[in-house]
Design an enzyme around this catalytic site. Structure first.
Site, mmCIF file in Angstrom:
data_model
loop_
_atom_site.group_PDB
_atom_site.id
_atom_site.type_symbol
_atom_site.label_atom_id
_atom_site.label_comp_id
_atom_site.label_asym_id
_atom_site.label_seq_id
_atom_site.Cartn_x
_atom_site.Cartn_y
_atom_site.Cartn_z
ATOM 1 N N THR A 129 0.858 -1.185 0.000
ATOM 2 C CA THR A 129 0.000 0.000 0.000
ATOM 3 C C THR A 129 0.892 1.232 0.000
ATOM 4 O OG1 THR A 129 -1.459 1.387 1.359
ATOM 5 C CG2 THR A 129 -0.248 -0.303 2.533
ATOM 6 N N ARG A 158 6.854 23.826 -6.899
ATOM 7 C CA ARG A 158 7.777 24.805 -6.293
ATOM 8 C C ARG A 158 8.173 25.878 -7.310
ATOM 9 N NH1 ARG A 158 9.203 26.018 -1.356
ATOM 10 N NH2 ARG A 158 9.605 23.871 -0.745
ATOM 11 N N ARG A 175 -4.851 7.951 3.519
ATOM 12 C CA ARG A 175 -6.005 7.428 4.249
ATOM 13 C C ARG A 175 -5.766 7.403 5.766
ATOM 14 N NH1 ARG A 175 -9.989 3.713 2.324
ATOM 15 N NH2 ARG A 175 -8.593 2.789 0.839
ATOM 16 N N ALA A 190 9.487 21.329 1.848
ATOM 17 C CA ALA A 190 8.241 22.071 2.075
ATOM 18 C C ALA A 190 8.315 22.776 3.426
ATOM 19 C CB ALA A 190 7.048 21.115 2.032
ATOM 20 N N LYS A 217 10.337 33.868 3.688
ATOM 21 C CA LYS A 217 10.125 33.412 2.312
ATOM 22 C C LYS A 217 8.937 34.089 1.648
ATOM 23 C CE LYS A 217 11.784 28.991 3.839
ATOM 24 N NZ LYS A 217 11.439 27.648 4.188
ATOM 25 N N HIS A 256 -4.697 10.152 -7.610
ATOM 26 C CA HIS A 256 -4.273 8.800 -7.995
ATOM 27 C C HIS A 256 -2.966 8.735 -8.781
ATOM 28 C CE1 HIS A 256 -8.316 7.934 -6.618
ATOM 29 N NE2 HIS A 256 -7.931 6.685 -6.506
HETATM 30 O O1 F6P Z 1 -5.038 2.892 0.431
HETATM 31 C C1 F6P Z 1 -4.510 3.461 -0.712
HETATM 32 C C2 F6P Z 1 -5.309 4.688 -1.120
HETATM 33 O O2 F6P Z 1 -4.700 5.236 -2.277
HETATM 34 C C3 F6P Z 1 -5.473 5.747 -0.034
HETATM 35 O O3 F6P Z 1 -4.349 6.561 0.119
HETATM 36 C C4 F6P Z 1 -6.690 6.476 -0.535
HETATM 37 O O4 F6P Z 1 -7.383 7.089 0.512
HETATM 38 C C5 F6P Z 1 -7.516 5.387 -1.163
HETATM 39 O O5 F6P Z 1 -6.636 4.327 -1.464
HETATM 40 C C6 F6P Z 1 -8.266 5.774 -2.397
HETATM 41 O O6 F6P Z 1 -9.029 4.693 -2.791
HETATM 42 P P1 F6P Z 1 -9.768 4.571 -4.208
HETATM 43 O O7 F6P Z 1 -8.732 4.278 -5.240
HETATM 44 O O8 F6P Z 1 -10.728 3.447 -4.025
HETATM 45 O O9 F6P Z 1 -10.410 5.888 -4.463
#
Ligand code: F6P
Length: 326
Positions: A129, A158, A175, A190, A217, A256
């Protein structure tokens, strides 16, 4: 001689870069040990729907460098029901599968634990994960690649933040875990990170504003972990806009993009080590454990521990970030 003749392998939940490297290593290590391999498509959903295919070494050729998962993945509602799990078990029986390797995060291991308890089937889990939120392993498969993607994106942000003297709130995944946000913030230079582990106790944004987060900054970048506890990047930006209308605020939600891409060297090696060790574990008669890595050593973590315990964030990293961002 091991009693295990055939294993099933599946990926479930959110995909993570390095899952393919893990599938490859599990498959090849099983075949090396004279164990047949059945690839199960779409995680527990595919087990219920009988989407199973015999895997030979060629099935996993040329995949170590690919993101996503060739086995596909899903989040299965049906598997949460006893009827669904009964169907899944019947599918395992039908294909002569006497042990399972389940690759995924928290939800995947929770499902594996229940299936193992209900039907007595040996299962080994691999932690994959991008969130890095599984207890008992220093890192999970996919985390390093996601961190590198964040670095690449924030470095670009940046440039434009600097040109316009802007304040950017960049939301990263996790998550309810702040590993990506905190380490991403340190790695990109950051100004701050807002993470759920701290937000539950303190108002990090208020503290940030109080201490004058722009300091010397003209532009600033704050990484915000997605979570109800942090309010996300949008929430932070709205608050600052109201209180400090003089700031030119922008929001970027990386989303994503953090889940895709070719796995880093670290993730390929981690996934390969863990994949081979999953078969070692089954041959050693280990049952219902997650393969973890602690101080570079492979460890076996009972599912109950990996799932139930909350993996703590190293709070010293916040101090490091504060000092290095003045
Ligand atoms: O658990 C991996 C993750 O990418 C989390 O960081 C995120 O909250 C969740 O899955 C998003 O899930 P989905 O792809 O179902 O929207």
């Amino acid at each position: 001689m091991s009693a295990i003749k055939t294993i099933g392998i599946l990926t479930s939940g959110g995909d993570a870069p390095g899952m393919n490297a893990a599938i490859r290593a599990v498959t090849r290590s099983a075949i090396y040990n004279n164990i047949a391999v059945k690839g199960i498509y779409r995680g527990y959903k595919g087990l219920i729907l009988d989407e199973v295919e015999e895997f030979k070494t060629q099935n996993v050729s040329n995949i170590i460098q690919r993101g996503g998962t060739i086995l596909k993945t899903a989040r299965s509602e049906e598997f949460r029901t006893p009827e669904g799990r009964q169907q899944a078990f019947e599918c395992l029986q039908k294909h002569g599968i006497d042990a399972l390797v389940a690759i995924g995060g928290d939800g995947t291991l929770t499902g594996a634990r229940i299936l193992a308890q209900e039907f007595g089937i040996p299962i080994v889990g691999l932690p994959a994960t991008i969130d890095n939120d599984l207890y008992g392993t220093d890192v999970t498969i996919g985390y390093d690649t996601a961190l590198n993607t964040i670095i690449e994106c924030v470095d670009k942000i940046r440039d434009t933040a600097n040109s316009h003297d802007r304040l950017f709130f960049v939301e990263v995944m996790g998550r309810d875990a702040g590993f990506l946000a905190l380490n991403g913030a340190i790695a990109t230079g950051a100004e701050a990170a807002i993470i759920p582990e701290i937000s539950r106790e303190r108002d990090q944004l208020a503290e940030l504003i109080e201490h004058g987060f722009r300091k010397s900054k003209n532009s600033s970048i704050v990484l915000v972990a997605e979570s109800e506890a942090t309010g996300g990047a949008m929430g932070a930006a709205e608050r600052v806009k109201k209180q400090y209308p003089q700031f030119d605020v922008r929001v970027t939600i990386l989303g994503h993009i953090q889940r895709g891409g070719s796995p880093s060297a670290q993730d390929r090696i981690l996934a390969t080590r863990m994949g081979v060790c999953a078969i070692d574990a089954l041959l050693e008669d280990q049952r219902n454990v997650m393969i973890g890595i602690q101080n570079e050593e492979i460890v076996y973590v009972p599912f109950s521990k990996a799932i139930k315990n909350h993996k703590p964030i190293n709070q010293d990293l916040l101090r490091i970030l504060n000092i290095s961002s003045i």
